[in-house]
Every structure is written in C-alpha cells, then in structure tokens.
Design an enzyme around this catalytic site. Structure first.
Site, PDB file in Angstrom:
ATOM      1  N   SER A   1      -4.906   2.052   3.738  1.00 47.33           N
ATOM      2  CA  SER A   1      -4.832   0.833   4.550  1.00 47.33           C
ATOM      3  C   SER A   1      -6.060  -0.015   4.278  1.00 47.33           C
ATOM      4  CB  SER A   1      -4.747   1.176   6.044  1.00 47.33           C
ATOM      5  OG  SER A   1      -4.880   0.008   6.837  1.00 47.33           O
TER       6      SER A   1
ATOM      7  N   ARG B   1      -6.609  -0.676   9.982  1.00 47.67           N
ATOM      8  CA  ARG B   1      -6.183  -0.962  11.355  1.00 47.67           C
ATOM      9  C   ARG B   1      -4.670  -1.077  11.504  1.00 47.67           C
ATOM     10  NH1 ARG B   1     -10.448  -3.500  14.468  1.00 47.67           N
ATOM     11  NH2 ARG B   1     -12.396  -3.386  13.310  1.00 47.67           N
ATOM     12  N   THR B   2      -3.926  -0.897  10.444  1.00 43.97           N
ATOM     13  CA  THR B   2      -2.471  -1.004  10.525  1.00 43.97           C
ATOM     14  C   THR B   2      -1.959   0.031  11.526  1.00 43.97           C
ATOM     15  OG1 THR B   2      -2.357  -1.747   8.233  1.00 43.97           O
ATOM     16  CG2 THR B   2      -0.328  -0.918   9.215  1.00 43.97           C
TER      17      THR B   2
ATOM     18  N   GLU C   1      -4.708  -3.554  -3.169  1.00 48.11           N
ATOM     19  CA  GLU C   1      -3.622  -2.698  -3.640  1.00 48.11           C
ATOM     20  C   GLU C   1      -3.709  -2.442  -5.140  1.00 48.11           C
ATOM     21  OE1 GLU C   1      -1.312  -4.818  -0.026  1.00 48.11           O
ATOM     22  OE2 GLU C   1      -0.977  -5.455  -2.114  1.00 48.11           O
TER      23      GLU C   1
ATOM     24  N   SER D   1       0.841  -1.202   0.000  1.00 46.89           N
ATOM     25  CA  SER D   1       0.000   0.000   0.000  1.00 46.89           C
ATOM     26  C   SER D   1       0.870   1.244   0.000  1.00 46.89           C
ATOM     27  CB  SER D   1      -0.931   0.013   1.215  1.00 46.89           C
ATOM     28  OG  SER D   1      -1.909  -0.989   1.123  1.00 46.89           O
TER      29      SER D   1
END
Length: 209
Positions: A100, A104-105, A175, A61
């Site tokens: 993302s 939640r990254t 992605e 990403s």
C-alpha cells in the site's frame, strides 16, 4: 532528459521518466530493509515449508502483488492472494505481505490487522514508514513513489468519488517501482535458495488460457 528524446512522443518520454525515477528509487531504498525482507522470506522457506504466504494489495498494487505471489509459487512457496476464493486460513506460522503506497488503504489495513491478530508475521511495502500499516508490521520496506496524501487516502473511496488526479501518476510511480523491486527480490531469492530457471519452469502452469 537526453536532447535526443526531444522529438519522441510523450508516451516514450514518460517511459524514460519512469525508468529514471526507478533508478533513483533503487538508490533511495534502504538496503537493510530490503535485506530484512529477503532474509525473512528465505528463513520462511527453509524453516516453514508448510507455512502460507498471503500477498495483498488494492487496485494496481494488488496486480503487482499477484505477479509477486506467482513468482513465489514458482520458487516453491505456498503463496496466495487476498480476494481469491481459495485463500486458506492464516495463522501464527504464516507470512503476510501487504502492499500500500499510502499505508492507509482501509481494506488492506483491516486485513493486515486481522493477520497480526491471528499471529502471522507482516511485511509492509509502503512509501510511509509512519503510516498505520507500517506501524503494525514486523518488517517495513519503504518504496518511493507517493509524495503527498489526498483528502481521500483510501483507494476504494477515491474510485467511488472518481478522483484520479494527482493520485494516479503518483500511484503509478509507486506501483512500477514496487514491481521492479519485487522482481529483484525474486532474483536474489533464486540465488539464496539455489533455484534455477528450470526449477521455476517445472512449477510454472502447464495448462494456461
């Protein structure tokens, strides 16, 4: 899949499947979300030329984000990528674009929270409208791709633990779709800002490795 592809190697069949997914995703992405993001960028360019645009994402990403930041630079934006050594301070007149799939990254969520605290506007590109990243964003664009969470949702935690299935293929769809979507955003910005390919070429790097 077309019967004519039955004899194709798996690599080419996969290309076909990904292309089909992207076409379906283009129909699923909410036009109002896409328009809101593009209008935000257009207004930012017209009214805040000295402002900074910071693009962030982890892993692949992040690579998608780097490509988009480069095109924004060609369009005349002051664009930067999180993680580079030349990123300036971000403040209330700036814009942050966070990519993302899970939303939640931890690294991206923490950076996005810091940007919001500094007063910057936040655009989130994610598969989940109810994710922590989306909840703090001013603008959310939902990109299909991830269909379920892992017990280890954080990108870096997955890398350390060596977890690749099934997140790798699901992440790939997000992605790839995000890359094509952002290329479409650039195409529309060129029209709205009355930019030609020659305009972009003039800003394109003339010293390359």
């Amino acid at each position: 899949m077309s019967s004519s592809l039955n004899e194709y190697p798996l690599s080419l069949k996969t290309m076909y499947d990904i292309a089909e997914f992207i076409i379906r995703a283009a129909k699923a992405i909410k036009p109002e979300q896409a328009n809101k993001m593009i209008s935000e960028l257009e207004n930012f360019y017209r009214n805040n030329r000295n402002g900074k645009v910071l693009v962030m994402g982890a892993g692949r990403s992040g690579l998608v984000g780097r490509a988009f930041a480069m095109r924004l630079l060609h369009l005349g934006f002051n664009s930067y990528v999180l993680g580079e050594t030349i990123v300036p301070a971000i403040g209330k007149n700036d814009l942050v674009i966070a990519i993302s799939g899970s939303g939640r990254t931890k690294l991206i969520l923490t950076a996005a929270e810091a940007a919001r605290e500094a007063g910057a506007k936040l655009i989130a590109i994610t598969s989940y409208y109810d994710s922590p990243l989306a909840k703090i964003a001013d603008v959310v664009v939902e990109i299909p791709g991830r269909t379920k969470y892992s017990q280890n949702e954080d990108y870096f935690a997955r890398q350390i633990l060596g977890i690749t299935e099934p997140l790798a293929p699901l992440g790939t769809l997000f992605e790839d779709t995000t890359q094509i979507f952002l290329d479409g955003v650039v195409a529309e910005l060129m029209i709205r800002l009355k930019k030609t390919e020659e305009d972009l070429r003039l800003i394109h790097a003339n010293i390359e490795l």
